[in-house]
Design a protein around this motif. Structure first.
Motif, mmCIF file in Angstrom:
data_model
loop_
_atom_site.group_PDB
_atom_site.id
_atom_site.type_symbol
_atom_site.label_atom_id
_atom_site.label_comp_id
_atom_site.label_asym_id
_atom_site.label_seq_id
_atom_site.Cartn_x
_atom_site.Cartn_y
_atom_site.Cartn_z
ATOM 1 N N UNK A 6 4.599 13.431 2.562
ATOM 2 C CA UNK A 6 4.157 12.057 2.325
ATOM 3 C C UNK A 6 5.327 11.190 1.866
ATOM 4 N N UNK A 7 6.148 11.708 0.962
ATOM 5 C CA UNK A 7 7.283 10.932 0.469
ATOM 6 C C UNK A 7 8.288 10.621 1.569
ATOM 7 N N UNK A 8 8.546 11.600 2.436
ATOM 8 C CA UNK A 8 9.468 11.360 3.552
ATOM 9 C C UNK A 8 8.889 10.343 4.528
ATOM 10 N N UNK A 9 7.587 10.470 4.819
ATOM 11 C CA UNK A 9 6.945 9.531 5.743
ATOM 12 C C UNK A 9 6.980 8.108 5.203
ATOM 13 N N UNK A 10 6.694 7.946 3.922
ATOM 14 C CA UNK A 10 6.712 6.612 3.319
ATOM 15 C C UNK A 10 8.128 6.057 3.293
ATOM 16 N N UNK A 11 9.114 6.906 3.023
ATOM 17 C CA UNK A 11 10.513 6.453 3.032
ATOM 18 C C UNK A 11 10.905 5.946 4.412
ATOM 19 N N UNK A 12 10.453 6.646 5.461
ATOM 20 C CA UNK A 12 10.757 6.188 6.814
ATOM 21 C C UNK A 12 10.119 4.851 7.144
ATOM 22 N N UNK A 13 8.857 4.661 6.741
ATOM 23 C CA UNK A 13 8.168 3.398 6.987
ATOM 24 C C UNK A 13 8.793 2.264 6.173
ATOM 25 N N UNK A 73 0.828 -1.200 0.000
ATOM 26 C CA UNK A 73 0.000 0.000 0.000
ATOM 27 C C UNK A 73 0.866 1.254 0.000
ATOM 28 N N UNK A 74 1.924 1.245 0.813
ATOM 29 C CA UNK A 74 2.826 2.395 0.868
ATOM 30 C C UNK A 74 3.487 2.636 -0.485
ATOM 31 N N UNK A 75 3.942 1.557 -1.125
ATOM 32 C CA UNK A 75 4.601 1.699 -2.421
ATOM 33 C C UNK A 75 3.627 2.190 -3.485
ATOM 34 N N UNK A 76 2.367 1.733 -3.411
ATOM 35 C CA UNK A 76 1.352 2.210 -4.369
ATOM 36 C C UNK A 76 1.107 3.707 -4.187
ATOM 37 N N UNK A 77 0.962 4.158 -2.940
ATOM 38 C CA UNK A 77 0.753 5.581 -2.694
ATOM 39 C C UNK A 77 1.961 6.391 -3.131
ATOM 40 N N UNK A 78 3.164 5.876 -2.874
ATOM 41 C CA UNK A 78 4.371 6.590 -3.293
ATOM 42 C C UNK A 78 4.419 6.709 -4.813
ATOM 43 N N UNK A 79 4.087 5.621 -5.514
ATOM 44 C CA UNK A 79 4.058 5.673 -6.965
ATOM 45 C C UNK A 79 3.048 6.682 -7.480
ATOM 46 N N UNK A 80 1.861 6.739 -6.851
ATOM 47 C CA UNK A 80 0.830 7.694 -7.266
ATOM 48 C C UNK A 80 1.272 9.133 -7.011
ATOM 49 N N UNK A 81 1.901 9.360 -5.865
ATOM 50 C CA UNK A 81 2.385 10.706 -5.544
ATOM 51 C C UNK A 81 3.466 11.131 -6.534
ATOM 52 N N UNK A 140 7.709 13.224 13.065
ATOM 53 C CA UNK A 140 7.690 12.104 12.127
ATOM 54 C C UNK A 140 6.309 11.455 12.104
ATOM 55 N N UNK A 141 5.910 11.026 10.922
ATOM 56 C CA UNK A 141 4.615 10.358 10.762
ATOM 57 C C UNK A 141 4.843 8.855 10.669
ATOM 58 N N UNK A 142 4.317 8.096 11.633
ATOM 59 C CA UNK A 142 4.467 6.646 11.655
ATOM 60 C C UNK A 142 3.131 5.930 11.461
ATOM 61 N N UNK A 143 2.113 6.673 11.061
ATOM 62 C CA UNK A 143 0.787 6.096 10.903
ATOM 63 C C UNK A 143 0.429 6.014 9.424
ATOM 64 N N UNK A 144 0.128 4.818 8.955
ATOM 65 C CA UNK A 144 -0.289 4.663 7.558
ATOM 66 C C UNK A 144 -1.618 5.364 7.307
ATOM 67 N N UNK A 145 -2.471 5.439 8.320
ATOM 68 C CA UNK A 145 -3.763 6.100 8.154
ATOM 69 C C UNK A 145 -3.583 7.589 7.876
ATOM 70 N N UNK A 146 -2.670 8.227 8.604
ATOM 71 C CA UNK A 146 -2.409 9.653 8.379
ATOM 72 C C UNK A 146 -1.776 9.869 7.012
ATOM 73 N N UNK A 147 -0.880 8.970 6.615
ATOM 74 C CA UNK A 147 -0.268 9.065 5.289
ATOM 75 C C UNK A 147 -1.338 9.004 4.203
ATOM 76 N N UNK A 148 -2.302 8.101 4.366
ATOM 77 C CA UNK A 148 -3.404 7.996 3.397
ATOM 78 C C UNK A 148 -4.233 9.277 3.363
ATOM 79 N N UNK A 149 -4.491 9.852 4.543
ATOM 80 C CA UNK A 149 -5.287 11.077 4.627
ATOM 81 C C UNK A 149 -4.586 12.237 3.922
ATOM 82 N N UNK A 150 -3.288 12.395 4.193
ATOM 83 C CA UNK A 150 -2.529 13.477 3.570
ATOM 84 C C UNK A 150 -2.426 13.277 2.054
ATOM 85 N N UNK A 151 -2.303 12.027 1.629
ATOM 86 C CA UNK A 151 -2.248 11.748 0.191
ATOM 87 C C UNK A 151 -3.553 12.135 -0.487
ATOM 88 N N UNK A 152 -4.675 11.790 0.139
ATOM 89 C CA UNK A 152 -5.971 12.161 -0.417
ATOM 90 C C UNK A 152 -6.151 13.667 -0.495
#
Length: 456
Positions: A404-411, A295-303, A349-361
């Motif tokens: 979002x990109x930094x958060x996904x990179x950390x996760x 899921x993280x990689x899909x969101x990163x690709x979309x971003x 730092x953002x460690x929550x996938x839910x927040x990452x999804x919210x910010x991406x949306x």
């Protein structure tokens, strides 16, 4: 939230500094090119469609990371000369930066049309360096202790911030004004004329070359300076640290549960015992992180589809209806938002996938407004108010995408998927650039003002 004293503890600031300078080389050439576009589009034959050509050329350079990925898969990991490849890339980037500075104006006839051939050639070489950095530089920084990854990401963000500061100092001379211009045949006509910037595009590209030289020097220090080498960790040590951290978390959690149970048996319900376990709830278990990697990689690709591919290609259509000044502000402030958010993420730092999804949306919603401004081009939306709204929209999108990109990179780092993170970045960017190129050059969705038309 991390305090400043916690940030300074157990790290070598010189290595942080070197990681930042090294990170600047990751995308400074291409980011510098984007912020210079308000100057280039008025001087090169491609006009407003120039960004779409450059975006596509940048993505064609993905042959670099693809070749390295194949080599990495076939060659034994112990025999992969990662450091030598990085060194060669940085030397190539320095040479290509010099070539760009000297030959960016040289054009030639291709298929009956005048094209900026030398610009395209050197942009391809620089893109080869920058694109390959996504699958080389992040894994290389993984050889160092985890605390230095964010420093590298700050440097990666500065690769947009530093050229933006230079571009703001350069200026674009404001919007065109009508003046009488004498043509070669002696006739006089009213044509739009823009004032010259404070320094030339050649000077700007030479500045970028100087930054590449600094980054090359920083990498040499990271690789061979004894103080920096001591901050590297082996694979076994890394797994040991993570296992120790995980065992410590599980032990603390079990101890807390035991204390609570003992207190309940004794008839004492101490709320303090419950609060002591709150810190462990903030840590994402390794299994949860690994489970969410697709899921993280899909969101990163979309971003990256939008941030690195599609949006840069249509930026001129979104901004130029409001004039050169708006385009200049968007190009520079959008790039400056990147490092600021990367620096912010070091402390929040953002460690929550839910927040990452919210910010991406949220970033996708703002992108919808930007797309609308480009599709209505060359007519401006909302009149004079539209220029300010367009600047705000681009800055907000840049900030959200960066965080979002930094958060996904950390996760992904926690899950040991930094290489996959780089691959997703490049796939998304390539698809976005190709899609935008076809829409801009093969359809009539995006229209520009004829540069020969008079400006009232």
């Amino acid at each position: 939230m991390m305090s400043f004293s916690d940030f300074l503890r157990n790290r070598v600031l010189l290595v942080d500094f070197l990681a930042i300078i090294f990170g600047i080389s990751s995308w400074i050439s291409i980011n510098g090119l984007w912020v210079e576009l308000p100057v280039l589009v008025n001087q090169l034959p491609e006009g407003w469609s120039l960004p779409s050509y450059l975006s596509t050329i940048v993505q064609l350079a993905n042959i670099g990371p693809i070749s390295y990925s194949i080599f990495r898969a076939l060659a034994p990991r112990s025999q992969t000369p990662q450091n030598i490849i990085i060194l060669v890339l940085l030397v190539l980037g320095t040479g290509a930066s010099l070539g760009l500075a000297l030959g960016w104006k040289i054009t030639s006839q291709i298929a009956g049309a005048e094209r900026s051939t030398m610009l395209f050639v050197f942009v391809f070489l620089l893109s080869l360096v920058d694109c390959t950095s996504s699958v080389l530089f992040l894994p290389y920084m993984g050889l160092f202790r985890d605390v230095y990854l964010n420093s590298y990401l700050v440097g990666e963000g500065l690769s947009g911030f530093i050229p933006s500061i230079a571009a703001l100092a350069q200026g674009v001379g404001g919007n065109p004004v009508c003046k009488n211009v004498t043509k070669d045949d002696g006739t006089i006509s009213l044509q739009p004329v823009s004032e010259e910037p404070r320094f030339t595009a050649q000077d700007f590209f030479l500045f970028l070359m100087g930054m590449m030289i600094l980054s090359l020097s920083a990498f040499v220090c990271l690789e061979w300076l004894p103080l920096a080498r001591r901050e590297k960790i082996s694979g076994a040590s890394l797994m040991g640290e993570r296992r120790e951290s995980k065992d410590s978390t599980e032990s603390d959690s079990q101890s807390s549960r035991k204390n609570i149970q003992e207190e309940e048996v004794g008839g004492h319900h101490n709320s303090g015992g419950v609060l002591d376990t709150s810190d462990s709830q903030l840590v994402i278990p390794e299994s949860d992180t690994e489970h969410g990697v697709p899921l993280l990689l899909f969101m990163l690709g979309a971003v990256c589809f939008l941030a690195n591919g599609a949006l840069p290609s249509i930026q001129s259509y979104s901004c130029l209806p409001y004039g050169n000044t708006v385009y200049h502000l968007v190009a520079t402030l959008n790039a400056m938002a990147n490092p600021l958010m990367a620096f912010f993420s070091m402390f929040v730092a953002c460690k929550s996938k839910r927040i990452v999804c919210l910010l991406t949306g949220l970033s996708f919603l703002t992108t919808g407004y930007i797309l609308a401004t480009a599709l209505t081009s060359p007519a401006p939306m909302w009149g004079e108010l539209g220029g300010g709204l367009t600047v705000v929209a681009w800055v907000v999108v840049g900030a959200l995408f960066s965080y979002v990109k930094v958060a996904i990179a950390g996760l992904c780092r926690d899950a040991g998927a930094l290489f996959k993170c780089g691959v997703a970045t490049q796939i998304g960017s390539a698809c976005g650039a190709l899609t935008a190129f076809l829409l801009v050059n093969q359809t009539t969705l995006f229209q520009e003002i004829n540069r020969n038309d008079a400006v009232p």
